[in-house]
Design an enzyme around this catalytic site. Structure first.
Site, PDB file in Angstrom:
ATOM      1  N   ILE A 219       0.845  -1.208   0.000  1.00 21.84           N
ATOM      2  CA  ILE A 219       0.000   0.000   0.000  1.00 21.84           C
ATOM      3  C   ILE A 219       0.880   1.258   0.000  1.00 21.84           C
ATOM      4  CG2 ILE A 219      -1.817   1.289   1.204  1.00 21.84           C
ATOM      5  CD1 ILE A 219      -2.758  -1.376   2.420  1.00 21.84           C
ATOM      6  N   ILE A 299      -3.833   5.791   7.518  1.00 22.84           N
ATOM      7  CA  ILE A 299      -4.689   4.841   6.795  1.00 22.84           C
ATOM      8  C   ILE A 299      -4.377   3.414   7.246  1.00 22.84           C
ATOM      9  CG2 ILE A 299      -5.162   6.235   4.751  1.00 22.84           C
ATOM     10  CD1 ILE A 299      -2.876   4.751   3.311  1.00 22.84           C
ATOM     11  N   SER A 300      -3.728   3.271   8.404  1.00 26.49           N
ATOM     12  CA  SER A 300      -3.391   1.910   8.861  1.00 26.49           C
ATOM     13  C   SER A 300      -4.381   1.440   9.927  1.00 26.49           C
ATOM     14  CB  SER A 300      -1.945   1.850   9.339  1.00 26.49           C
ATOM     15  OG  SER A 300      -1.734   2.720  10.431  1.00 26.49           O
ATOM     16  N   ARG A 301      -4.074   1.662  11.185  1.00 29.45           N
ATOM     17  CA  ARG A 301      -4.996   1.361  12.279  1.00 29.45           C
ATOM     18  C   ARG A 301      -4.895   2.490  13.298  1.00 29.45           C
ATOM     19  NH1 ARG A 301      -6.920  -1.728   9.241  1.00 29.45           N
ATOM     20  NH2 ARG A 301      -7.263  -3.967   9.499  1.00 29.45           N
ATOM     21  N   ASP A 325      -8.371   7.923   8.599  1.00 28.36           N
ATOM     22  CA  ASP A 325      -9.416   6.984   8.156  1.00 28.36           C
ATOM     23  C   ASP A 325      -9.673   5.945   9.250  1.00 28.36           C
ATOM     24  OD1 ASP A 325     -11.273   5.888   6.292  1.00 28.36           O
ATOM     25  OD2 ASP A 325      -9.855   4.294   5.849  1.00 28.36           O
ATOM     26  N   GLU A 330     -13.743   2.632  16.822  1.00 25.20           N
ATOM     27  CA  GLU A 330     -14.452   3.051  15.607  1.00 25.20           C
ATOM     28  C   GLU A 330     -15.917   2.662  15.742  1.00 25.20           C
ATOM     29  OE1 GLU A 330     -12.418   1.219  12.339  1.00 25.20           O
ATOM     30  OE2 GLU A 330     -10.668   2.486  12.595  1.00 25.20           O
ATOM     31  N   HIS A 349     -13.159   4.537   8.310  1.00 26.36           N
ATOM     32  CA  HIS A 349     -12.446   3.308   7.900  1.00 26.36           C
ATOM     33  C   HIS A 349     -12.985   2.817   6.548  1.00 26.36           C
ATOM     34  CE1 HIS A 349     -10.161  -0.401   9.604  1.00 26.36           C
ATOM     35  NE2 HIS A 349     -10.064  -0.357   8.295  1.00 26.36           N
ATOM     36  N   ILE A 350     -12.741   3.645   5.533  1.00 29.25           N
ATOM     37  CA  ILE A 350     -13.320   3.328   4.212  1.00 29.25           C
ATOM     38  C   ILE A 350     -12.241   3.052   3.166  1.00 29.25           C
ATOM     39  CG2 ILE A 350     -15.553   4.476   4.482  1.00 29.25           C
ATOM     40  CD1 ILE A 350     -14.259   6.937   3.043  1.00 29.25           C
ATOM     41  N   GLY A 351     -11.052   2.700   3.648  1.00 28.73           N
ATOM     42  CA  GLY A 351      -9.940   2.455   2.715  1.00 28.73           C
ATOM     43  C   GLY A 351     -10.288   1.474   1.609  1.00 28.73           C
TER      44      GLY A 351
HETATM   45  O1  LIG Z   1      -8.564  -2.028   6.872  1.00 31.26           O
HETATM   46  C1  LIG Z   1      -8.514  -2.658   5.886  1.00 31.26           C
HETATM   47  C2  LIG Z   1      -7.709  -3.847   5.718  1.00 31.26           C
HETATM   48  O2  LIG Z   1      -7.136  -4.330   6.705  1.00 31.26           O
HETATM   49  O3  LIG Z   1      -7.610  -4.334   4.591  1.00 31.26           O
END
Ligand SMILES: O=CC(=O)O
Length: 385
Positions: A219, A299-301, A325, A330, A349-351
């Site tokens: 990613i 965009i991770s956690r 995100d 959450e 959390h819409i990645g």
């Molecule tokens: O959060 C999304 C994933 O872990 O793929």
């Protein structure tokens, strides 16, 4: 396309069980076919094409049973996914499972974990004597206790190929939205009371700015590819340095010390997996190293950031802004201070929340489950550390 393939299969009496990526190989696949399958998934992830997922030619009762965890709330794509899974599995929803009969539990060989949120506990595992695989749709498996699951002889798989592009897109979207204060702009545009002077809420430019990527896996690398189109200077910090050709292809410079990256970047993007080593990786000290004009994007956690330290840093303008995100929990409680700051953008959390990604995640998960059930090399297995 499915239909014509079905007809062909029925007419020529080929194998009963069709693999989603390989086609008509029957229950046992050749090793070369598995390599082809892996390459196919890499191509898919590079090209984001749609693929055929094969054809159901077995009666439902003959198909291996899969328990679906949390397939609700998918905004209309649920049926599409269920149809995909039904070609290969007899689906058992959580509702059916809870009103279960012993017989049904015995049939379940795999669990499909949807949207990487629900967790799997010991009690559930104890109630599934023939479970072989937990197929997570999504790449992050921090919600699963891998050691505990493995102690039941159950394998865990994930879907790294499907998630890379859409998650990188969300990273870019958050960076641009925060830089140009898009959300504030929307509010101003629709508010009848606010004086419309853009000069009162100037943004900053992404073009030619320095982006620091923490976590340069697939990613992170996709983020770097996109950032290159914005002429950004790209720094990255990773456990393992990428190959020279890969660095050169996106013009990324390795920072062995995360501190160097934090000090130099205008935008810092977090793309690491959540592990005990990355838990609260960014705290007061790290935020203090960032430029006061810098933006933090996650965009991770959520738990990769010490959220209390972030609130303090944003309130005191230690950094310019944050775009998240992911948070913990959450969603955030409605009175959480992060929700009251105008220098924060939060998305839920819409990645991977795209029609294409959901479908591709299901396809990857199906390939993983079939590989386990047929005792074949598994495309994306996750091992306990
Ligand atoms: O959060 C999304 C994933 O872990 O793929």
């Amino acid at each position: 396309m499915f239909r014509s393939r079905t007809l062909r299969l029925l007419m020529f009496g080929q194998s009963k069980f069709i693999h989603p990526f390989i086609g008509s190989c029957g229950h046992r696949y050749h090793r070369s076919a598995i390599y082809k399958q892996r390459n196919r998934m890499r191509q898919l992830s590079a090209g984001r094409q749609t693929i055929s997922t094969g054809t159901k030619v077995m009666a439902e009762g003959e198909l291996p049973a899969v328990l679906i965890l949390d397939i609700g709330g998918t905004h209309g794509v649920l049926e599409d996914l269920a149809a995909l899974l039904k070609k290969h599995f007899h689906l058992i929803t959580m509702k059916e499972f809870l009103g279960n009969k012993e017989e049904m539990r015995k049939k379940i060989q795999s669990v499909f974990v949807f949207e990487c949120r629900p967790t799997i506990d010991r009690e559930l595992l104890e109630s599934l004597p023939n479970l072989k695989v937990i197929a997570n749709s999504g790449v992050g498996v921090d919600h699963l206790d891998l050691k505990m699951i493995s102690s039941f002889g159950v394998k865990v798989t994930n879907t790294p190929h499907a998630v890379a592009d859409p998650t990188a897109d969300i990273g870019m979207a958050l960076m641009l939205a925060s830089a140009r204060r898009l959300v504030e702009g929307c509010h101003i545009a629709v508010s009848p009371d606010t004086k419309y002077f853009a000069v009162n809420w100037l943004g900053v430019e992404v073009t030619r700015a320095t982006l620091g990527i923490i976590g340069m896996g697939s990613i992170g690398y996709k983020v770097a590819q996109r950032a290159r189109a914005f002429n950004m200077r790209i720094l990255y910090h990773n456990r393992n340095r990428r190959r020279k050709e890969e660095e050169e292809a996106v013009g990324a410079h390795y920072c062995a010390k995360m501190e160097d990256l934090l000090q130099q970047s205008d935008f810092v993007m977090l793309v690491v997996n959540l592990t005990p080593e990355t838990h609260k990786l960014i705290g007061k000290k790290e935020l203090g190293l960032m430029k006061p004009t810098a933006t933090l994007i996650n965009i991770s956690r959520g738990a990769v950031i010490d959220q209390d330290a972030l609130v303090e840093a944003l309130q005191n303008k230690v950094i310019r802004a944050a775009a998240l995100d992911v948070t913990y929990p959450e969603p955030l409680p409605r009175d959480h201070p992060l929700l009251n700051l105008n220098n924060v953008i939060i998305t839920p959390h819409i990645g991977t929340a795209t029609v294409q990604a959901l479908r591709m995640m299901a396809e990857e998960a199906i390939a993983n489950m079939l590989a386990v059930l047929n005792d074949q090399p598994i495309p994306s297995e996750v091992f306990p550390k």
